[in-house]
Design a protein around this motif. Structure first.
Motif, short mmCIF file in Angstrom:
data_model
loop_
_atom_site.label_atom_id
_atom_site.label_comp_id
_atom_site.label_asym_id
_atom_site.label_seq_id
_atom_site.Cartn_x
_atom_site.Cartn_y
_atom_site.Cartn_z
N ARG A 9 6.50 -2.43 8.36
CA ARG A 9 5.24 -2.54 7.63
C ARG A 9 5.50 -2.88 6.16
O ARG A 9 4.84 -3.75 5.58
CB ARG A 9 4.45 -1.23 7.73
CG ARG A 9 3.07 -1.29 7.10
CD ARG A 9 2.42 0.09 6.99
NE ARG A 9 3.16 1.00 6.14
CZ ARG A 9 3.23 0.92 4.80
NH1 ARG A 9 2.57 -0.01 4.17
NH2 ARG A 9 3.93 1.80 4.10
N GLN A 10 6.48 -2.23 5.56
CA GLN A 10 6.79 -2.50 4.16
C GLN A 10 7.32 -3.92 3.96
O GLN A 10 6.96 -4.58 2.98
CB GLN A 10 7.79 -1.47 3.64
CG GLN A 10 7.19 -0.09 3.52
CD GLN A 10 8.21 0.97 3.14
OE1 GLN A 10 9.37 0.69 2.88
NE2 GLN A 10 7.77 2.22 3.11
N TYR A 11 8.16 -4.39 4.87
CA TYR A 11 8.65 -5.77 4.77
C TYR A 11 7.47 -6.75 4.87
O TYR A 11 7.40 -7.73 4.14
CB TYR A 11 9.66 -6.08 5.88
CG TYR A 11 11.03 -5.49 5.67
CD1 TYR A 11 11.76 -5.71 4.51
CD2 TYR A 11 11.62 -4.73 6.68
CE1 TYR A 11 13.03 -5.18 4.34
CE2 TYR A 11 12.90 -4.20 6.51
CZ TYR A 11 13.60 -4.44 5.34
OH TYR A 11 14.86 -3.92 5.18
N ALA A 12 6.53 -6.47 5.80
CA ALA A 12 5.38 -7.36 5.96
C ALA A 12 4.54 -7.39 4.69
O ALA A 12 4.02 -8.45 4.31
CB ALA A 12 4.53 -6.92 7.15
N GLU A 13 4.41 -6.26 4.00
CA GLU A 13 3.66 -6.22 2.75
C GLU A 13 4.30 -7.10 1.67
O GLU A 13 3.63 -7.56 0.75
CB GLU A 13 3.53 -4.79 2.24
CG GLU A 13 2.55 -3.96 3.05
CD GLU A 13 2.48 -2.52 2.59
OE1 GLU A 13 3.24 -2.10 1.67
OE2 GLU A 13 1.67 -1.78 3.18
N LEU A 14 5.60 -7.37 1.81
CA LEU A 14 6.31 -8.24 0.88
C LEU A 14 6.20 -9.71 1.27
O LEU A 14 6.77 -10.58 0.61
CB LEU A 14 7.79 -7.85 0.81
CG LEU A 14 8.10 -6.48 0.21
CD1 LEU A 14 9.57 -6.14 0.39
CD2 LEU A 14 7.71 -6.44 -1.26
N GLN A 39 1.70 -13.34 11.65
CA GLN A 39 1.80 -11.89 11.47
C GLN A 39 1.08 -11.11 12.58
O GLN A 39 1.57 -10.08 13.01
CB GLN A 39 1.24 -11.47 10.10
CG GLN A 39 2.19 -11.74 8.95
CD GLN A 39 3.40 -10.83 8.94
OE1 GLN A 39 3.59 -9.96 9.78
NE2 GLN A 39 4.26 -11.03 7.96
N TRP A 43 2.83 -8.26 14.95
CA TRP A 43 2.40 -6.87 15.06
C TRP A 43 2.09 -6.49 16.49
O TRP A 43 2.33 -5.36 16.90
CB TRP A 43 1.24 -6.58 14.11
CG TRP A 43 1.75 -6.38 12.72
CD1 TRP A 43 1.49 -7.16 11.64
CD2 TRP A 43 2.66 -5.38 12.28
NE1 TRP A 43 2.19 -6.69 10.55
CE2 TRP A 43 2.92 -5.60 10.91
CE3 TRP A 43 3.30 -4.31 12.91
CZ2 TRP A 43 3.78 -4.80 10.16
CZ3 TRP A 43 4.16 -3.51 12.16
CH2 TRP A 43 4.38 -3.76 10.81
#
Length: 142
Positions: A9-14, A39, A43
């Protein structure tokens, strides 16, 4: 949520594309067509992945490129080259590979070359330069 899924999730936010990989493996992502999946598709693949799936990052998204140094000697040569460009360890993300002998250097490219990856020259050592959406690398915390 597992630590791996939270990291995804954190990588996707980047703006990166986290890929679910087989458990305890570097095997290709658990999603057909992963090279060009959006994306939402990524997911959905995470929803179907086993809780212990490994995490990979697709190169090319947000300009992500990875210098995959398979041996410590290769990393030392790459580090020296980056130092010649004015980049010192600490200026870029650096991850020890699962073997403990290699390193992954994470960089971003504003104008990536065409293709997906290439092997490093024999003078540099064992490893690859991964830069296009047809390439990925196992990423922390896997």
């Amino acid at each position: 949520m597992t630590m791996t899924r939270e990291a995804a999730r954190q990588y996707a936010e980047l703006g990166l594309a986290p890929l679910p990989l087989a458990e305890e493996s570097k095997k290709p992502p658990l999603l057909k067509g992963w090279q060009y999946a959006d994306q939402a598709a990524l997911w959905r693949a995470w929803e179907d992945a086993p809780p212990s799936a490994n995490l990979g990052l697709r190169c090319g998204d947000a300009g992500l490129a990875i210098l995959d140094c398979d041996e410590l000697q290769t990393w030392e040569k790459v580090s020296a080259h980056l130092g010649g460009l004015g980049l010192q360890p600490g200026d870029y993300p650096l991850v020890a590979s699962a073997s403990g002998t290699g390193r992954h250097v994470y960089i971003t490219l504003s104008d990536p070359p065409t293709g997906h990856y290439c092997k490093l020259s024999l003078e540099v050592g064992a490893g690859e330069f991964r830069f296009g959406k047809g390439a990925y690398c196992v990423a922390p915390p896997s």
